[in-house]
Design a protein around this motif. Structure first.
Motif, PDB file in Angstrom:
ATOM      1  N   ASN A   1       0.827  -1.214   0.000  1.00 40.71           N
ATOM      2  CA  ASN A   1       0.000   0.000   0.000  1.00 40.71           C
ATOM      3  C   ASN A   1       0.855   1.255   0.000  1.00 40.71           C
ATOM      4  OD1 ASN A   1      -2.337  -1.540   0.048  1.00 40.71           O
ATOM      5  ND2 ASN A   1      -2.388  -1.634   2.290  1.00 40.71           N
ATOM      6  N   LEU A   2       1.967   1.230   0.748  1.00 41.79           N
ATOM      7  CA  LEU A   2       2.861   2.387   0.747  1.00 41.79           C
ATOM      8  C   LEU A   2       3.473   2.603  -0.634  1.00 41.79           C
ATOM      9  CD1 LEU A   2       4.674   1.928   4.154  1.00 41.79           C
ATOM     10  CD2 LEU A   2       3.021   3.684   3.555  1.00 41.79           C
ATOM     11  N   GLY A   3       3.808   1.507  -1.326  1.00 46.94           N
ATOM     12  CA  GLY A   3       4.314   1.643  -2.688  1.00 46.94           C
ATOM     13  C   GLY A   3       3.289   2.269  -3.620  1.00 46.94           C
ATOM     14  N   LYS A   4       2.022   1.890  -3.448  1.00 44.70           N
ATOM     15  CA  LYS A   4       0.972   2.491  -4.270  1.00 44.70           C
ATOM     16  C   LYS A   4       0.837   3.989  -3.984  1.00 44.70           C
ATOM     17  CE  LYS A   4      -1.748  -1.760  -4.733  1.00 44.70           C
ATOM     18  NZ  LYS A   4      -3.042  -2.416  -4.430  1.00 44.70           N
ATOM     19  N   ILE A   5       0.935   4.350  -2.687  1.00 46.31           N
ATOM     20  CA  ILE A   5       0.845   5.771  -2.333  1.00 46.31           C
ATOM     21  C   ILE A   5       1.987   6.552  -2.975  1.00 46.31           C
ATOM     22  CG2 ILE A   5       1.013   7.400  -0.409  1.00 46.31           C
ATOM     23  CD1 ILE A   5      -0.390   5.299   1.326  1.00 46.31           C
ATOM     24  N   SER A   6       3.205   5.983  -2.930  1.00 44.36           N
ATOM     25  CA  SER A   6       4.339   6.655  -3.560  1.00 44.36           C
ATOM     26  C   SER A   6       4.117   6.813  -5.058  1.00 44.36           C
ATOM     27  CB  SER A   6       5.619   5.852  -3.289  1.00 44.36           C
ATOM     28  OG  SER A   6       6.720   6.436  -3.943  1.00 44.36           O
ATOM     29  N   GLY A   7       3.571   5.762  -5.695  1.00 50.62           N
ATOM     30  CA  GLY A   7       3.280   5.869  -7.125  1.00 50.62           C
ATOM     31  C   GLY A   7       2.246   6.937  -7.425  1.00 50.62           C
ATOM     32  N   ASP A   8       1.214   7.028  -6.564  1.00 53.20           N
ATOM     33  CA  ASP A   8       0.184   8.064  -6.767  1.00 53.20           C
ATOM     34  C   ASP A   8       0.782   9.458  -6.642  1.00 53.20           C
ATOM     35  OD1 ASP A   8      -1.635   6.053  -7.123  1.00 53.20           O
ATOM     36  OD2 ASP A   8      -2.344   6.074  -5.041  1.00 53.20           O
ATOM     37  N   LEU A   9       1.678   9.655  -5.660  1.00 55.17           N
ATOM     38  CA  LEU A   9       2.311  10.973  -5.523  1.00 55.17           C
ATOM     39  C   LEU A   9       3.142  11.311  -6.758  1.00 55.17           C
ATOM     40  CD1 LEU A   9       3.442  10.828  -1.779  1.00 55.17           C
ATOM     41  CD2 LEU A   9       1.560  12.159  -2.743  1.00 55.17           C
ATOM     42  N   GLY A  10       3.853  10.293  -7.297  1.00 53.52           N
ATOM     43  CA  GLY A  10       4.607  10.536  -8.526  1.00 53.52           C
ATOM     44  C   GLY A  10       3.709  10.900  -9.695  1.00 53.52           C
TER      45      GLY A  10
END
Length: 494
Positions: free
Chosen positions: A224-233
């Protein structure tokens, strides 16, 4: 009977000597007539300096062939090796040029491979190792010797003075004294040190067991944290145009300031001249001591306020804890206000799957003179609130106040700086209707990196009916993190 003349005897002797000499030549030199038996394989090297034709080819120190020819293939040297027919060489072999001794002749060593199949006629060995020739080694040794000479000269100039030698002696003496002090301290406190190491080992073992038992939830949290980082990018990429517009506006503003700077400087010069003459409010202020003292005291108060505000820190956090016994998740939203380094105020909103417990005792009259007591326990799925004051004393933090909508207190102990922390919390001293005991919770928190942490522990461990293990993860953002996130949000300038 005809006698042999001296000439005939000499002729027979010469013929016998030639036969013996030829036999010994072919025997000792291992020469053969016709084409030598075996099969050819090839190797490509960067350099074959010192390797000659007929040089031996060895495997595990045993001669298995010889060098048949050496040719130039582009900028590389191609070596043909004649291998004895009864020797099988497995694929993946490595060919290395080695020396019998430091000044001895070179030979080619075959290091066996582990691939399936064997080399055949015409195959090429791709893995080769060349060796440096003696001249290059001597040149490198000369460079190393010059470097060592310069370094030794530097140390001689630096450490050769009496002052430097005296300083070095003092340093050695201080190190000796410090070592003796540490040795004495270790001997005196050996029991305490052993206990600390043993406790840390037990704690690390428990955390390892918890992590192994909860691999699934931890992997989901990291995903989930990886998805959040991708969304911010994605947000940053989608808002490139607004950011460019913002930079363009700043550049235009800089150009306007550059044009208006001379006019502003003229106005400032005139203003300074009026102040020096005592004209205007500022000029009077500078001429009258009383107004200056009042202004100075006012500015001192403002400075104290600004300094206190500058020390103020804000932290926002989110975390979730998976309760293994109930297969539920408990969520927290926290806001920490820290006016000083040694104290802070913590406000939390808690979503507890157990809810808030409400007990109702009633008496019902059925017939004249007969009553029935009823005891009703109801759980409301409502949010709970915590408002705590915390004070830090070294590695220990004490907390107290409103904890999950009841009075409670807790303590934190930092084991490894700010990275590893243990916590104990106690609240709901009236007791749960199912257990009649306070709610006690033990937690271990570990900071994976700046904003991500994981935790695990035992919840309500004094109540056997409600106790259970939990594990979770969360995010924590301070002032700088919030500034970074807010500046990356899509904001269009008018």
């Amino acid at each position: 009977m005809q006698k042999f003349t001296t000439e005939i005897k000499v002729g027979f002797f010469v013929i016998i000597a030639v036969i013996v000499l030829g036999y010994m030549t072919f025997k000792i030199g291992e020469l053969t007539f016709g084409r030598e038996k075996g099969y050819l394989i090839y190797g490509v090297f960067e350099s074959v300096a010192g390797l000659d034709i007929k040089s031996p080819v060895k495997m595990a120190g045993v001669a298995v062939g010889s060098i048949e020819g050496i040719t130039l293939a582009g900028e590389m040297a191609k070596v043909a090796m004649k291998i004895n027919p009864d020797v099988k060489i497995r694929k993946g072999v490595v060919a290395a040029i080695k020396s019998e001794s430091l000044l001895g002749e070179k030979y080619l060593d075959l290091i066996p491979g582990k691939e399936e199949g064997f080399l055949r006629e015409g195959d090429i060995i791709n893995k080769t190792i060349s060796v440096a020739d003696l001249d290059s080694l001597i040149s490198q040794l000369q460079n190393v010797a010059e470097d060592i000479k310069s370094i030794s000269g530097f140390f001689k100039e630096t450490l050769g003075t009496p002052e430097t030698q005296s300083s070095i002696n003092e340093i050695i003496t201080n190190l000796r004294n410090m070592t003796q002090s540490l040795s004495t301290l270790t001997e005196k406190e050996s029991g305490a040190i052993d206990n600390i190491i043993r406790n840390l080992g037990d704690l690390i073992g428990q955390m390892r067991d918890i992590a192994e038992e909860n691999k699934g939830p931890l992997k989901n949290a990291i995903t989930n944290l990886g998805k959040i980082s991708g969304d911010l990018g994605d947000i940053a990429r989608e808002n490139k145009t607004p950011l460019r517009d913002t930079m363009a506006n700043l550049q235009g503003l800089s150009a306007d300031l550059k044009e208006s700077a001379p006019r502003l400087l003229n106005r400032v010069d005139r203003l300074v001249a009026r102040v020096e003459k005592g004209e205007g409010t500022v000029g009077k202020l500078m001429q009258e001591d009383g107004l200056y003292e009042k202004l100075d005291s006012t500015l001192t108060g403002i400075n104290k306020y600004v300094t206190a505000t500058d020390r103020f820190k804000l932290n926002v956090g989110f975390r979730g804890e998976y309760l293994f016994d109930g297969n539920n998740t408990k969520g927290y939203f926290s806001l920490r206000l820290q006016p000083k380094e040694d104290k802070y105020y913590l406000f939390e909103i808690v979503d507890d799957p157990r809810g808030r417990v409400k007990v109702t005792d009633t008496k019902v009259t059925t017939t004249p003179g007969t009553t029935i007591d009823t005891h009703e326990i109801r759980r409301d799925d409502k949010l709970k609130i915590s408002a705590l004051f915390a004070r830090r004393f070294g590695d220990v933090i004490l907390r107290g106040g409103l904890m999950e909508s009841t009075f409670g207190f807790g303590a934190d102990y930092y084991i490894k700086g700010e990275q590893l922390r243990t916590s104990v919390d106690a609240w709901n001293f009236d007791g749960d209707p199912d257990a009649k005991k306070p709610h006690l919770k033990l937690t271990v928190n570990y900071m994976v990196f700046k904003s991500l942490f994981i935790n695990a522990g035992i919840d309500d461990f004094v109540n056997s009916k409600l106790s259970g293990a939990f594990a979770g993860a969360g995010l924590s953002f301070d002032d700088e993190d919030l500034k970074y996130i807010l500046t990356r949000l899509p904001i269009s300038l008018p």
